[in-house]
Design a protein around this motif. Structure first.
Motif, PDB file in Angstrom:
ATOM      1  N   PRO A  21       0.825  -1.220   0.000  1.00 51.58           N
ATOM      2  CA  PRO A  21       0.000   0.000   0.000  1.00 51.58           C
ATOM      3  C   PRO A  21       0.855   1.265   0.000  1.00 51.58           C
ATOM      4  CG  PRO A  21      -0.786  -1.571   1.644  1.00 51.58           C
ATOM      5  CD  PRO A  21       0.519  -2.094   1.146  1.00 51.58           C
ATOM      6  N   HIS A  22       0.394   2.288  -0.700  1.00 56.67           N
ATOM      7  CA  HIS A  22       1.039   3.611  -0.789  1.00 56.67           C
ATOM      8  C   HIS A  22       2.364   3.576  -1.556  1.00 56.67           C
ATOM      9  CE1 HIS A  22      -1.934   4.808   2.143  1.00 56.67           C
ATOM     10  NE2 HIS A  22      -1.472   3.933   3.013  1.00 56.67           N
ATOM     11  N   ASP A  48       4.412   3.627  -4.817  1.00 53.08           N
ATOM     12  CA  ASP A  48       4.413   3.885  -6.249  1.00 53.08           C
ATOM     13  C   ASP A  48       5.815   3.620  -6.804  1.00 53.08           C
ATOM     14  OD1 ASP A  48       5.895   6.054  -5.346  1.00 53.08           O
ATOM     15  OD2 ASP A  48       4.330   7.536  -5.766  1.00 53.08           O
ATOM     16  N   ASP A  68     -10.665  -2.573  -0.966  1.00 54.82           N
ATOM     17  CA  ASP A  68     -10.930  -1.131  -1.044  1.00 54.82           C
ATOM     18  C   ASP A  68     -10.339  -0.395   0.151  1.00 54.82           C
ATOM     19  OD1 ASP A  68     -12.301  -1.638  -3.355  1.00 54.82           O
ATOM     20  OD2 ASP A  68     -14.288  -1.598  -2.439  1.00 54.82           O
ATOM     21  N   GLY A 128      -6.505  -0.071  -0.609  1.00 51.90           N
ATOM     22  CA  GLY A 128      -6.031   0.438  -1.880  1.00 51.90           C
ATOM     23  C   GLY A 128      -5.692  -0.626  -2.901  1.00 51.90           C
ATOM     24  N   TYR A 129      -6.403  -1.757  -2.885  1.00 50.05           N
ATOM     25  CA  TYR A 129      -6.163  -2.849  -3.825  1.00 50.05           C
ATOM     26  C   TYR A 129      -7.379  -3.081  -4.712  1.00 50.05           C
ATOM     27  CZ  TYR A 129      -1.818  -4.216  -1.553  1.00 50.05           C
ATOM     28  OH  TYR A 129      -0.537  -4.223  -1.069  1.00 50.05           O
ATOM     29  N   ARG A 130      -7.144  -3.621  -5.878  1.00 50.97           N
ATOM     30  CA  ARG A 130      -8.197  -4.111  -6.760  1.00 50.97           C
ATOM     31  C   ARG A 130      -7.880  -5.557  -7.094  1.00 50.97           C
ATOM     32  NH1 ARG A 130      -7.375   1.063  -8.177  1.00 50.97           N
ATOM     33  NH2 ARG A 130      -5.778   0.609  -9.729  1.00 50.97           N
ATOM     34  N   GLU A 139      -3.874  -5.407  -8.278  1.00 50.56           N
ATOM     35  CA  GLU A 139      -3.088  -4.214  -8.534  1.00 50.56           C
ATOM     36  C   GLU A 139      -3.445  -3.236  -7.427  1.00 50.56           C
ATOM     37  OE1 GLU A 139      -4.094  -2.899 -12.422  1.00 50.56           O
ATOM     38  OE2 GLU A 139      -6.099  -2.215 -11.897  1.00 50.56           O
ATOM     39  N   THR A 140      -2.704  -2.150  -7.315  1.00 48.66           N
ATOM     40  CA  THR A 140      -2.948  -1.200  -6.239  1.00 48.66           C
ATOM     41  C   THR A 140      -3.355   0.155  -6.810  1.00 48.66           C
ATOM     42  OG1 THR A 140      -0.722  -0.244  -6.079  1.00 48.66           O
ATOM     43  CG2 THR A 140      -1.087  -2.370  -4.990  1.00 48.66           C
ATOM     44  N   ASP A 141      -3.780   1.036  -5.930  1.00 45.52           N
ATOM     45  CA  ASP A 141      -4.106   2.393  -6.365  1.00 45.52           C
ATOM     46  C   ASP A 141      -2.875   3.135  -6.863  1.00 45.52           C
ATOM     47  OD1 ASP A 141      -6.726   1.998  -5.690  1.00 45.52           O
ATOM     48  OD2 ASP A 141      -6.627   3.063  -3.777  1.00 45.52           O
ATOM     49  N   TRP A 142      -1.679   2.601  -6.574  1.00 43.91           N
ATOM     50  CA  TRP A 142      -0.439   3.288  -6.894  1.00 43.91           C
ATOM     51  C   TRP A 142       0.342   2.619  -8.022  1.00 43.91           C
ATOM     52  CZ3 TRP A 142      -2.371   1.718  -2.248  1.00 43.91           C
ATOM     53  CH2 TRP A 142      -2.876   2.727  -1.432  1.00 43.91           C
ATOM     54  N   SER A 195      -0.386  -0.213 -11.347  1.00 47.66           N
ATOM     55  CA  SER A 195      -1.174  -1.186 -12.102  1.00 47.66           C
ATOM     56  C   SER A 195      -0.378  -2.476 -12.231  1.00 47.66           C
ATOM     57  CB  SER A 195      -1.490  -0.642 -13.493  1.00 47.66           C
ATOM     58  OG  SER A 195      -0.305  -0.572 -14.285  1.00 47.66           O
TER      59      SER A 195
END
Length: 553
Positions: A352-353, A355, A400, A403-405, A430-433, A435
């Motif tokens: 998470p977080h 990038d 959610d 921060g994951y899909r 994948e994560t919000d940061w 793909s």
């Protein structure tokens, strides 16, 4: 599909196929032996790697047993285990196929629907249910109603016996026996060996990505007590089964970070008494001074730390973050002064977080560690979380929130993903940061730069670095060509398929790791096959070659 090189394995020393089985198999084998049953562990994946031309159906046809067991512990085996069971059912239609493991427990309701699966045993300690199951089968009965933790079929109808066997003490309460391995390694009696010890199951900690975490065990196993320890005397007795071979044997000490001081000291006293060559200790926190001293006195000790990221915010979000990098840097000299030979610092991609810039900042921090400590005493390593985020983990169950899909939910979706040509499409998250494609790209970018740094500082010889970087370049080039072909034509042309085949044969013909990325021949590892007689392998290979010759003629 491409078995893409990542140089992401650790001391386990496996290929991309992940041809290792859970150490709990030893406990099941020993318990069944104690009850008079002969059990063999056959590592089909290992045999296939060492003998690519092997006819697996012909091999399995030579086996005779009323029960065939399959591990679905790690999701990396979700495709192969079910397919292998289908081959067994084809050549031995009357045999019973039984599945177990963490992933089998999580997906029990779906797994039992596959035609190749007769029984699913749920739970983290299945010694009693499995022993009773085998006893019934040997008595000629298929009435399993009184055996807990089972899903099984009767005339195609699924029956359930309830998930009630959840022991909270004396986990896997048998002594594993390493005697078969004392002289089994390639290279003769002087060859080095590696065994594993597992003193407990579950975990007291809550790393969000892990299927063995506190959250996951409560979610999957339905228990409140999530750390169950094995009788420590049995663990010590296991160490004694190597006898004189202990002096040329190393140990990977799994989950020792959950052991208390008394148990840990007892374990280290046994290691010292028996003269084990070295031990790699997984540690969740910075090891306290008294344990460091015992480690230094016991053997050549190495500590595996996993902060996941140099960034404390990311480390905490991943379930770690109980020490800062400054605290770690202050602790490293104390560990070395206590006699610890080296510290491996593992970083993870897919948190998470995190990038791309954060990943590359971790690589920059790794250079700082190498510059400060010389690289050999404190060695940074990095790998992506592949192929799957563990089902049952916090991040998988509550994506959610973190921060994951999630791209694959069911067992069948994961099975189809395992044969995707491109490995980033196998990823179930994948994560919000980052793909999935970005996770792939930054993994190679980070590993490439870390290898370059290790070459610049002399941590790895220049020739090794050059070979690793060449393989990474070749991998990325092939992945790009495959992606373009699939985009344009939805299939790979014949020449590209041949190139992939040559690549796979090369990268699956040896093992290596980031610690010392030297290609090592397959064989001689504790999980390699020690059951199938060499003559039987040769007979199967000869029969396969003869059949191929007839077809070609």
């Amino acid at each position: 599909m491409l078995f893409a090189y990542l140089s992401d394995s650790d001391s386990v020393n496996v290929t991309s196929v992940y041809e290792i089985y859970p150490i709990g198999w030893f406990s099941i084998k020993q318990r069944l032996a104690n009850h008079g049953f002969e059990t063999k562990i056959v590592n089909v994946a290992s045999l296939m790697l060492m003998h690519p031309e092997m006819d697996v159906e012909r091999l399995l046809g030579r086996f005779e047993a009323p029960v065939f067991g399959f591990d679905l512990h790690w999701m990396a085996h979700c495709h192969g285990s079910v397919e292998l069971a289908a081959v067994v059912k084809k050549v031995h239609p009357e045999a019973l196929t039984v599945f177990g493991g963490i992933s089998a427990t999580y997906y029990a309701e779906e797994l039992i629907t596959y035609p190749s699966v007769d029984v699913v045993v749920q739970g983290y300690d299945t010694l009693d249910p499995v022993t009773e199951l085998i006893t019934r089968v040997r008595q000629g009965s298929r009435d399993f109603r009184s055996i807990p933790n089972l899903l099984y079929k009767v005339g195609g109808e699924v029956r359930r016996t309830g998930f009630s066997h959840t022991p909270d003490n004396n986990y896997n309460n048998v002594r594993d026996d390493w005697s078969y391995y004392r002289e089994a390694a390639d290279g003769g009696p002087s060859a080095a060996k590696l065994i594993m010890t597992l003193p407990n199951t579950g975990c007291a900690h809550d790393c969000g990505w892990c299927g063995g975490s506190r959250f996951a065990y409560r979610n999957i196993m339905g228990v409140r007590r999530t750390l169950v320890q094995k009788d420590n005397d049995l663990v010590v007795e296991e160490l004694r089964t190597m006898r004189e071979a202990a002096k040329r044997t190393s140990i990977y000490a799994l989950q020792c970070y959950s052991e208390n001081r008394t148990r840990m000291h007892q374990y280290l006293d046994a290691v010292r008494e028996l003269g084990y060559k070295s031990v790699h200790f997984e540690q969740f926190s910075l090891t306290p001074p008294d344990v460091l001293k015992k480690m230094g006195e016991a053997t050549d000790s190495y500590i595996m730390l996993s902060p996941e990221s140099h960034d404390l915010r990311i480390s905490k979000a991943a379930g770690r973050g109980n020490y800062t990098m400054e605290q770690m840097e202050e602790w490293i000299p104390r560990a070395l002064d206590a006699g610890v030979k080296g510290i491996m610092i593992w970083f993870f991609i897919g948190m998470p977080h995190q990038d791309r810039q954060s990943v590359m900042d971790t690589i920059a921090y790794s250079e700082r560690i190498i510059r400060k400590f010389g690289g050999r005493a404190a060695l940074p390593l990095i790998c992506p979380m592949v192929p799957f985020l563990d089902p049952g983990s916090q991040f998988f169950e509550e994506p959610d929130k973190h921060g994951y899909r999630i791209h694959h939910r069911t067992l069948e979706e994961h099975r189809r993903a395992m044969v995707e040509p491109l490995w980033y499409r196998r990823l179930n998250y994948e994560t919000d940061w980052l793909s999935r494609r970005q996770l792939q790209d930054v993994s190679y970018e980070a590993i490439t730069r870390l290898v370059e740094i290790k070459g610049e500082y002399g941590v790895l010889p220049a020739g090794f670095c050059k070979a690793v970087l060449k393989t990474i370049d070749e991998t990325q080039e092939l992945l790009g060509e495959m992606e373009r072909a699939l985009l344009l034509d939805q299939e790979l042309p014949a020449d590209l398929r041949d190139a992939v085949l040559r690549y796979n044969r090369k990268v699956l013909s040896y093992t290596n790791d980031q610690i010392m990325p030297v290609p090592r021949p397959l064989g001689g590892r504790w999980f390699d096959d020690a059951t199938v007689p060499p003559q039987l392998i040769q007979d199967v290979l000869a029969a396969s070659a003869g059949r191929t010759a007839r077809v070609r003629s």
